[in-house]
Design an enzyme around this catalytic site. Structure first.
Site, PDB file in Angstrom:
ATOM      1  N   LYS A  69       0.919  -1.309   0.044  1.00 51.49           N
ATOM      2  CA  LYS A  69       0.055  -0.072  -0.044  1.00 51.49           C
ATOM      3  C   LYS A  69       0.895   1.276  -0.133  1.00 51.49           C
ATOM      4  CE  LYS A  69      -3.832  -2.399   2.015  1.00 51.49           C
ATOM      5  NZ  LYS A  69      -4.725  -3.072   3.303  1.00 51.49           N
ATOM      6  N   GLN A 113      -4.656  -1.375   9.426  1.00 51.22           N
ATOM      7  CA  GLN A 113      -4.759  -2.890   8.963  1.00 51.22           C
ATOM      8  C   GLN A 113      -5.159  -3.917   9.857  1.00 51.22           C
ATOM      9  OE1 GLN A 113      -3.649  -3.345   5.592  1.00 51.22           O
ATOM     10  NE2 GLN A 113      -4.078  -5.605   5.996  1.00 51.22           N
ATOM     11  N   ASP A 136     -11.050   2.861   4.001  1.00 48.45           N
ATOM     12  CA  ASP A 136     -11.402   1.598   3.749  1.00 48.45           C
ATOM     13  C   ASP A 136     -12.837   1.263   3.632  1.00 48.45           C
ATOM     14  OD1 ASP A 136      -9.594  -0.494   3.661  1.00 48.45           O
ATOM     15  OD2 ASP A 136      -9.062  -0.225   5.947  1.00 48.45           O
TER      16      ASP A 136
HETATM   17  N1  GUN Z   1      -6.855  -6.797   6.140  1.00 50.17           N
HETATM   18  C1  GUN Z   1      -7.115  -7.520   4.932  1.00 50.17           C
HETATM   19  N2  GUN Z   1      -7.639  -6.775   4.194  1.00 50.17           N
HETATM   20  C2  GUN Z   1      -7.847  -5.459   4.493  1.00 50.17           C
HETATM   21  C3  GUN Z   1      -8.316  -4.266   4.257  1.00 50.17           C
HETATM   22  O1  GUN Z   1      -8.971  -4.357   3.050  1.00 50.17           O
HETATM   23  N3  GUN Z   1      -8.202  -3.167   4.618  1.00 50.17           N
HETATM   24  C4  GUN Z   1      -7.808  -3.128   5.939  1.00 50.17           C
HETATM   25  N4  GUN Z   1      -7.594  -2.170   6.588  1.00 50.17           N
HETATM   26  N5  GUN Z   1      -7.358  -4.419   6.641  1.00 50.17           N
HETATM   27  C5  GUN Z   1      -7.373  -5.474   5.645  1.00 50.17           C
END
Ligand code: GUN
Length: 303
Positions: A69, A113, A136
């Site tokens: 990311k 995350q 998100d």
């Molecule tokens: N963990 C697995 N997929 C995601 C996601 O799309 N966003 C976040 N914040 N954590 C994750």
């Protein structure tokens, strides 16, 4: 984008007929567009969108996601700040960090995350993120608005899947879409987006009776269950479109939730893992951060 790859044996070690839906190429094209737009605003003296990524603990898969990311942010010219916190971080400390990022004008998006270390309340922590910075689309306010058909942001993985289907020119009206998995991150919101696109949607899960009967009758199958090779060749039919959301580690290899070799031999189109949904998820995160920055500028201008 439908790619018929010359040597399909590369994927399966045997002949197959399915088109490979190339998420990586589409993601790169969309990221180039975002980079272009960032360049334009920066040349005008406007600050680039800023994203804060918080990782608590040392989950190896999460470390890779966070790194990817951050790299994507750098690629398109976003400002990115990474916070790597030890697993022993208290909810109080995390709360302080989130509150300070909520107030920080350089930060337009905050990503916490998941999963959080055991003992931390994910729901409570996610709700601390300001809905304006919730890139998100996990905050109840944003989830509610999305379900009501007036989204501020779209959840990243479902939005990435919808973008791929649109790019493939797949008309969803009246189509039978089966979503396997009912998570808040993928299954439930994706079902809602498919429904908004006029598909007839069935959500399946671990207690579903006669799953193969349901999947064989579908036009589109999305598998988001987190089990390597879950969707097998006997569960699919010719002409179907298969979207594989799975990201499972088999030793060093990354594999999806679909038994790719067996399924690709039967169906019309399929997303690969890696190179399918994954890159699109990150791209939709960038799109949301761009949107958050645009809305923040509008708010400031209207004061
Ligand atoms: N963990 C697995 N997929 C995601 C996601 O799309 N966003 C976040 N914040 N954590 C994750």
């Amino acid at each position: 984008m439908t790619l018929v790859i010359g040597n399909l044996d590369f994927y399966v070690g045997c002949p197959m007929t399915a088109n490979i839906i190339d998420g990586k190429t589409l993601a790169n094209a969309l990221q180039s567009e975002i980079a272009q737009e960032v360049k334009i605003i920066v040349e005008k003296g406007i600050q680039p969108p800023g994203l804060a990524v918080i990782l608590v603990g040392d989950d190896p898969a999460s470390q890779i996601y966070v790194r990817n990311k951050k790299a994507a942010c750098a690629k398109v010219g976003f400002y990115a700040q990474e916070f790597l916190l030890p697993a022993i971080t208290t909810e109080e400390d995390l709360k302080k960090l989130i509150f300070s990022l909520n107030q920080n004008p350089k930060i337009n998006g905050i990503l916490l995350q998941l999963p959080l270390p055991k003992g931390m309340n994910e729901k409570n922590m996610l709700e601390l993120i300001s809905p304006e910075k919730d890139v998100d689309c996990f905050h109840p306010v944003n989830v509610g608005n999305m379900f009501l058909g007036r989204p501020r942001f779209l959840p990243c993985t479902p939005a990435g899947i919808m973008e791929m289907l649109k790019h493939e020119k797949i008309d969803l009206k009246g189509k039978k879409a089966v979503v396997i998995g009912r998570s808040n991150i993928v299954g439930k919101p994706l079902a809602m987006l498919l429904l908004s696109a006029h598909a007839t949607v069935t959500i399946c899960h671990s207690r579903t009776v006669n799953l193969p009967g349901i999947t064989r009758d579908a036009d589109i199958i999305v598998v988001a269950i987190g089990q390597a090779g879950f969707l097998t060749g006997d569960m699919v039919s010719p002409g179907q479109i298969i979207i594989d959301v799975g990201q499972n580690k088999l030793g060093e290899k990354l594999v999806g939730d679909v038994d790719f070799a067996a399924v690709a031999r039967k169906v019309a189109a399929i997303t690969p893992v890696p190179g399918g949904v994954g890159p699109m998820t990150i791209t939709m995160l960038l799109k949301n951060a761009w949107q958050a920055a645009r809305l923040a500028r509008k708010t400031v201008a209207s004061r």
